[in-house]
Design an enzyme around this catalytic site. Structure first.
Site: not given
Lengths: 298, 206
Positions: B36, B116
């Site tokens: 990212h 998650k």
């Protein structure tokens, strides 16, 4: 003739790592099964516990990791006089590298300065190994694989804490532990096991909190005050309704284990080691049996 | 259980609501912290993508268009013929990507993110505009999820290390729960608000 103080346990340590990474202790598995029964039919909480239990069975059958984050391997080694801790440490490090090669462990040791992954789970102070000389005639090695997600939500409080109205007593401890569970939400892969340490300095307190995670869920605390605190925290943490994965539900924690140590008059630390549902612990015992050394696992 | 195949259409995303359970199918890409940071610094925040980064940039543009990114650092095994196998592949905690995620969703036209623990307000806003959703996988169910990975098609940025590399995988019936939808609803916000109220009650703080 093989003597305990000269045996090479590298292969046995590799097997210990395999067992920890690919299977869950029986008390954890039955606590998860009981939690599944408590959740409502058709809820995300129930279906996630079903997936978790299926995953545990599959991992055991296939001998593959329960969770891809095989964590920090934490070894607690108890040994009799005469055994070389340097030799054991070298064997543990070799075993970590072999276990990585066999895909029981993910390469998890990253150089903090360069960002480079060592590729074999060894590095500076990695894995974590603590040695304790004891009076027993055998070597006992307890291993815990502590994942990063739950380590990131583990925390430490310095009492008094005015925002939580937490003073320097067991009521203060209760307050901060409940806050820790709330702050963690589902991010540490609830339902959790909480290892709580009261006292010590910042470092010893964190270590003590992790040591609590080696205790079995059904093993009562010998101190009646701490036993009562564990009971109450278990009940109240579950009232928060965070539930498995933070989806909402009845089970946010599967167990709470509290230990205490002496502290300075000036300090009152409370450390909370938040352990994900994959509380992967395993034990190896190596003992002299006549001319040979017998190794067993639990 | 309903199933979705990438590329996912906007109408399919709009039809999803927080709490829905779905199976995902098709080609997706893993990406976590290093990936990212890399995508935002080398693609999103530059006036022009460096020539050396072009091939991967264009490949990711193609792969991720209408697809999803998976926050995952797998355990893998390489066979003698050089092919890879996913051995264990559950989700990692998503909130660490909060500073990057909205940019990445918009830049690549993502229709979802799998992870998650949920994400924050910026990602939720990007999900509404895009539209996209946050798919929650079962944390720790790594062997189970690895079974849904039919093939490992490629790996990029392996120099980031095995967990941080970008793995291109084809999944079949990957089970997830929508916990942040394109209508501004986040189960994580709801659960946190309830637990906060209960905590105040237990501590008599209110």
């Amino acid at each position: 003739m093989t003597q305990l103080h000269e045996i090479d346990l590298t292969e046995a340590f590799t097997e210990l790592i395999r067992r920890a990474a690919t299977d869950l202790p029986a008390d954890m598995e039955s606590a998860l099964a009981a939690a599944k029964e408590r959740e409502e039919e058709g809820s995300a909480a129930k279906s996630s516990l079903e997936a978790i239990l299926t995953n545990v069975q599959m991992a055991r059958q296939k001998s593959t990791p329960i969770c891809q984050d095989t964590g920090t391997p934490i070894f607690e080694v108890s040994y009799p006089l005469g055994v070389s801790t340097r030799a054991l440490a070298a064997q543990i490090r070799r075993a970590a590298a072999i276990a990585t090669e066999r895909a029981y462990l993910r390469p998890n040791a990253v150089d903090s300065i360069s960002g480079k992954n060592s590729g074999d789970n060894t590095g500076i102070d990695f894995p974590t190994i603590h040695f304790h000389e004891w009076d027993e005639p055998y070597i006992q090695v307890d291993l815990l694989l502590k994942g990063g997600g739950c380590e990131n939500v583990s925390t430490q409080y310095k009492l008094p804490d005015s925002s939580l109205k937490a003073g320097r007593d067991l009521e203060g401890v209760r307050r901060v532990v409940l806050d820790a569970v709330h702050q963690a939400q589902g991010k540490g892969c609830a339902p959790a096991v909480l290892g709580v340490a009261i006292g010590g300095d910042r470092g010893s307190s964190y270590i003590k909190s992790k040591e609590q995670l080696f205790r079995k869920l059904d093993e009562p605390n010998p101190d009646p005050q701490l036993a009562a605190l564990e009971e109450r925290l278990y009940k109240e943490a579950n009232e928060l309704g965070i539930g498995p994965m933070g989806f909402g539900g009845k089970t946010s924690v599967l167990g709470v284990k509290v230990g205490a140590q002496h502290r300075l008059p000036a300090s009152y630390f409370v450390s909370v080691a938040y352990m994900c549902w994959a509380n992967r612990r395993a034990r190896l015992i190596a003992r002299q049996d006549g001319a040979e050394v017998e190794v067993s696992y639990a | 259980m309903p199933s979705l195949t990438v590329p996912i259409a906007d109408e399919e995303i709009r039809a999803l609501h927080a709490g829905d359970t779905v199976y995902l199918n098709g080609v997706i890409v893993t990406g976590r912290d290093a990936a990212h940071k890399f995508m935002v610094e080398k693609y999103v925040k530059v006036a022009e993508v460096d020539a050396a980064e072009r091939p991967l940039h264009d490949e990711l543009k193609r792969l991720l268009n209408g697809s999803v990114i998976y926050h995952c650092g797998p355990v893998v095994r390489q066979h003698e013929d050089g092919t890879w196998e996913f051995v264990a592949a559950g989700p990692t905690t998503s909130i660490r990507e909060e500073v990057y995620q909205a940019d990445v969703i918009r830049y690549f036209n993502l229709k979802g993110v799998i992870g998650k623990g949920g994400m924050g307000a910026n990602t939720l806003r990007a999900c509404q505009e895009q539209p996209a959703v946050y798919f929650h996988a079962i944390g720790g169910a790594a062997t189970l999820i690895a079974q849904t990975v039919r093939r490992v098609l490629a790996v990029h940025k392996l120099e980031f290390g095995v967990p941080e590399a970008m793995w291109v995988i084809e999944v079949e019936n990957f089970p997830v729960v929508v916990t942040m939808d394109s209508h501004g609803v986040s189960i994580h916000d709801q659960v946190e608000a309830r637990s906060k109220a209960k905590l105040a009650e237990l501590l008599a703080l209110a």
